[in-house]
Motif scaffolding. Structure first.
Motif, PDB file in Angstrom:
ATOM      1  N   TYR A   1       0.579  -1.238   0.225  1.00 44.70           N
ATOM      2  CA  TYR A   1      -0.467   0.299   0.057  1.00 44.70           C
ATOM      3  C   TYR A   1       1.036   1.692   0.122  1.00 44.70           C
ATOM      4  CZ  TYR A   1      -3.932  -3.499   1.639  1.00 44.70           C
ATOM      5  OH  TYR A   1      -4.896  -4.310   1.204  1.00 44.70           O
ATOM      6  N   GLY A   2       2.298   0.640  -0.227  1.00 42.78           N
ATOM      7  CA  GLY A   2       3.227   2.194  -0.549  1.00 42.78           C
ATOM      8  C   GLY A   2       2.756   3.428  -1.621  1.00 42.78           C
ATOM      9  N   LYS A   3       2.279   3.041  -2.236  1.00 47.70           N
ATOM     10  CA  LYS A   3       1.460   4.196  -3.439  1.00 47.70           C
ATOM     11  C   LYS A   3       0.266   4.873  -2.911  1.00 47.70           C
ATOM     12  CE  LYS A   3      -1.189   1.254  -6.710  1.00 47.70           C
ATOM     13  NZ  LYS A   3      -1.867   0.579  -8.004  1.00 47.70           N
ATOM     14  N   PHE A   4      -0.577   4.704  -1.711  1.00 48.69           N
ATOM     15  CA  PHE A   4      -1.628   5.332  -1.566  1.00 48.69           C
ATOM     16  C   PHE A   4      -1.556   6.427  -0.743  1.00 48.69           C
ATOM     17  CE2 PHE A   4      -3.015   0.912  -2.356  1.00 48.69           C
ATOM     18  CZ  PHE A   4      -4.129   0.977  -3.957  1.00 48.69           C
ATOM     19  N   PHE A   5       0.392   6.209  -0.318  1.00 49.66           N
ATOM     20  CA  PHE A   5       0.900   7.671   0.577  1.00 49.66           C
ATOM     21  C   PHE A   5       1.704   8.619   0.262  1.00 49.66           C
ATOM     22  CE2 PHE A   5      -1.189   3.786   2.992  1.00 49.66           C
ATOM     23  CZ  PHE A   5      -1.708   4.229   4.056  1.00 49.66           C
ATOM     24  N   GLU A   6       1.685   9.749   0.566  1.00 50.15           N
ATOM     25  CA  GLU A   6       2.693  10.253   0.560  1.00 50.15           C
ATOM     26  C   GLU A   6       3.668   9.869   1.011  1.00 50.15           C
ATOM     27  OE1 GLU A   6       3.167  13.243  -0.933  1.00 50.15           O
ATOM     28  OE2 GLU A   6       0.571  13.659  -1.072  1.00 50.15           O
ATOM     29  N   SER A   7       5.191   9.569   0.250  1.00 49.23           N
ATOM     30  CA  SER A   7       6.562   9.189   0.425  1.00 49.23           C
ATOM     31  C   SER A   7       6.937   9.939   1.626  1.00 49.23           C
ATOM     32  CB  SER A   7       8.198   9.873  -0.302  1.00 49.23           C
ATOM     33  OG  SER A   7       7.965  11.124  -1.117  1.00 49.23           O
ATOM     34  N   THR A   8       6.144  11.269   2.157  1.00 53.16           N
ATOM     35  CA  THR A   8       6.649  11.469   3.312  1.00 53.16           C
ATOM     36  C   THR A   8       6.254  10.851   4.458  1.00 53.16           C
ATOM     37  OG1 THR A   8       5.677  13.577   3.122  1.00 53.16           O
ATOM     38  CG2 THR A   8       8.053  13.896   2.568  1.00 53.16           C
ATOM     39  N   GLN A   9       5.206  10.519   3.854  1.00 54.07           N
ATOM     40  CA  GLN A   9       3.931   9.684   5.462  1.00 54.07           C
ATOM     41  C   GLN A   9       4.604   8.539   5.717  1.00 54.07           C
ATOM     42  OE1 GLN A   9      -0.157  10.541   3.187  1.00 54.07           O
ATOM     43  NE2 GLN A   9       0.068  12.054   4.466  1.00 54.07           N
ATOM     44  N   ILE A  10       5.443   7.511   4.787  1.00 55.60           N
ATOM     45  CA  ILE A  10       5.777   6.321   4.986  1.00 55.60           C
ATOM     46  C   ILE A  10       6.261   5.850   6.451  1.00 55.60           C
ATOM     47  CG2 ILE A  10       7.453   4.317   4.413  1.00 55.60           C
ATOM     48  CD1 ILE A  10       4.716   4.860   2.240  1.00 55.60           C
ATOM     49  N   ILE A  11       7.252   6.830   6.931  1.00 56.49           N
ATOM     50  CA  ILE A  11       8.137   6.940   7.798  1.00 56.49           C
ATOM     51  C   ILE A  11       6.796   6.668   8.983  1.00 56.49           C
ATOM     52  CG2 ILE A  11       9.613   7.754   9.329  1.00 56.49           C
ATOM     53  CD1 ILE A  11      11.161   8.410   7.195  1.00 56.49           C
ATOM     54  N   GLY A  12       5.804   7.829   9.280  1.00 50.74           N
ATOM     55  CA  GLY A  12       5.056   8.280  10.166  1.00 50.74           C
ATOM     56  C   GLY A  12       4.251   6.585  10.201  1.00 50.74           C
ATOM     57  N   VAL A  13       3.607   5.967   9.464  1.00 53.00           N
ATOM     58  CA  VAL A  13       3.217   4.227   8.585  1.00 53.00           C
ATOM     59  C   VAL A  13       3.492   3.609   9.349  1.00 53.00           C
ATOM     60  CG1 VAL A  13       2.020   3.831   6.852  1.00 53.00           C
ATOM     61  CG2 VAL A  13       1.339   5.886   7.367  1.00 53.00           C
ATOM     62  N   ARG A  14       5.019   3.601   8.848  1.00 55.19           N
ATOM     63  CA  ARG A  14       5.561   2.755   9.532  1.00 55.19           C
ATOM     64  C   ARG A  14       5.929   2.138  11.206  1.00 55.19           C
ATOM     65  NH1 ARG A  14       9.173  -1.073   7.289  1.00 55.19           N
ATOM     66  NH2 ARG A  14       9.200   0.114   5.635  1.00 55.19           N
ATOM     67  N   GLU A  15       5.555   3.133  12.311  1.00 55.35           N
ATOM     68  CA  GLU A  15       6.079   3.761  13.071  1.00 55.35           C
ATOM     69  C   GLU A  15       4.909   3.771  13.988  1.00 55.35           C
ATOM     70  OE1 GLU A  15       8.614   4.009  15.081  1.00 55.35           O
ATOM     71  OE2 GLU A  15       9.662   3.456  13.122  1.00 55.35           O
ATOM     72  N   SER A  16       3.790   4.067  12.872  1.00 54.24           N
ATOM     73  CA  SER A  16       2.103   3.564  13.508  1.00 54.24           C
ATOM     74  C   SER A  16       1.408   2.085  13.772  1.00 54.24           C
ATOM     75  CB  SER A  16       1.496   4.697  12.840  1.00 54.24           C
ATOM     76  OG  SER A  16       1.697   5.784  13.003  1.00 54.24           O
ATOM     77  N   LEU A  17       1.910   1.831  12.294  1.00 57.77           N
ATOM     78  CA  LEU A  17       2.310  -0.092  12.526  1.00 57.77           C
ATOM     79  C   LEU A  17       2.481  -0.707  13.875  1.00 57.77           C
ATOM     80  CD1 LEU A  17       1.354  -0.293   9.145  1.00 57.77           C
ATOM     81  CD2 LEU A  17      -0.393  -0.633  10.794  1.00 57.77           C
ATOM     82  N   LYS A  18       3.843  -0.212  13.448  1.00 55.28           N
ATOM     83  CA  LYS A  18       4.731  -1.082  14.708  1.00 55.28           C
ATOM     84  C   LYS A  18       4.442  -1.031  15.779  1.00 55.28           C
ATOM     85  CE  LYS A  18       9.490  -1.830  12.146  1.00 55.28           C
ATOM     86  NZ  LYS A  18      10.586  -1.095  12.074  1.00 55.28           N
ATOM     87  N   ASN A  19       4.073  -0.064  16.182  1.00 56.88           N
ATOM     88  CA  ASN A  19       3.180   0.741  17.572  1.00 56.88           C
ATOM     89  C   ASN A  19       1.831  -0.022  17.978  1.00 56.88           C
ATOM     90  OD1 ASN A  19       5.343   2.125  18.473  1.00 56.88           O
ATOM     91  ND2 ASN A  19       5.291   3.889  17.561  1.00 56.88           N
ATOM     92  N   ALA A  20       1.401  -0.467  16.703  1.00 53.12           N
ATOM     93  CA  ALA A  20      -0.088  -0.757  17.233  1.00 53.12           C
ATOM     94  C   ALA A  20      -0.089  -2.411  17.496  1.00 53.12           C
ATOM     95  CB  ALA A  20      -1.114  -0.658  15.641  1.00 53.12           C
TER      96      ALA A  20
END
Length: 112
Positions: free
Chosen positions: A13-32
């Protein structure tokens, strides 16, 4: 959440997010919590490329905004014929970013 699941999500799903948001998505998912995985998998993200195509074809009628779920903006574009063409032209450049922002807000709501 398991890092393999997070990496699989980012690859899929990486293409559905801004490239600058990917790091935040990764951290949010790891902490979920692991129980959120099924909820995250069930989210239907809007494809930014599809939203651009819809905007190019139906932008003056607000179809692109209806596609993203912005009913009020869609009605505004419909009534004004795309802001007399100006709003339509601007949306051709901004609609992909708007789709990615909607996807990010959907993900954050699911993880909350």
């Amino acid at each position: 959440m398991d890092s393999q699941k997070v990496d699989m999500f980012i690859m899929t799903y990486g293409k559905f997010f801004e490239s600058t948001q990917i790091i935040g998505v990764r951290e949010s998912l790891k902490n979920a919590d692991e129980s959120k995985w099924e909820i995250v998998q069930s989210i239907s993200f809007k494809d930014p490329t599809t939203s651009l195509i819809v905007s190019l074809l139906g932008g003056p009628f607000g179809i692109d905004r209806f596609f993203l779920g912005d009913t009020g903006l869609g009605i505004g574009k419909l009534v004004t014929c795309g802001g007399f063409g100006i709003w339509t032209l601007i949306d051709w450049f901004l609609i992909m970013g708007a789709a990615k922002e909607k996807n990010m807000s959907k993900l954050m709501q699911a993880l909350a």
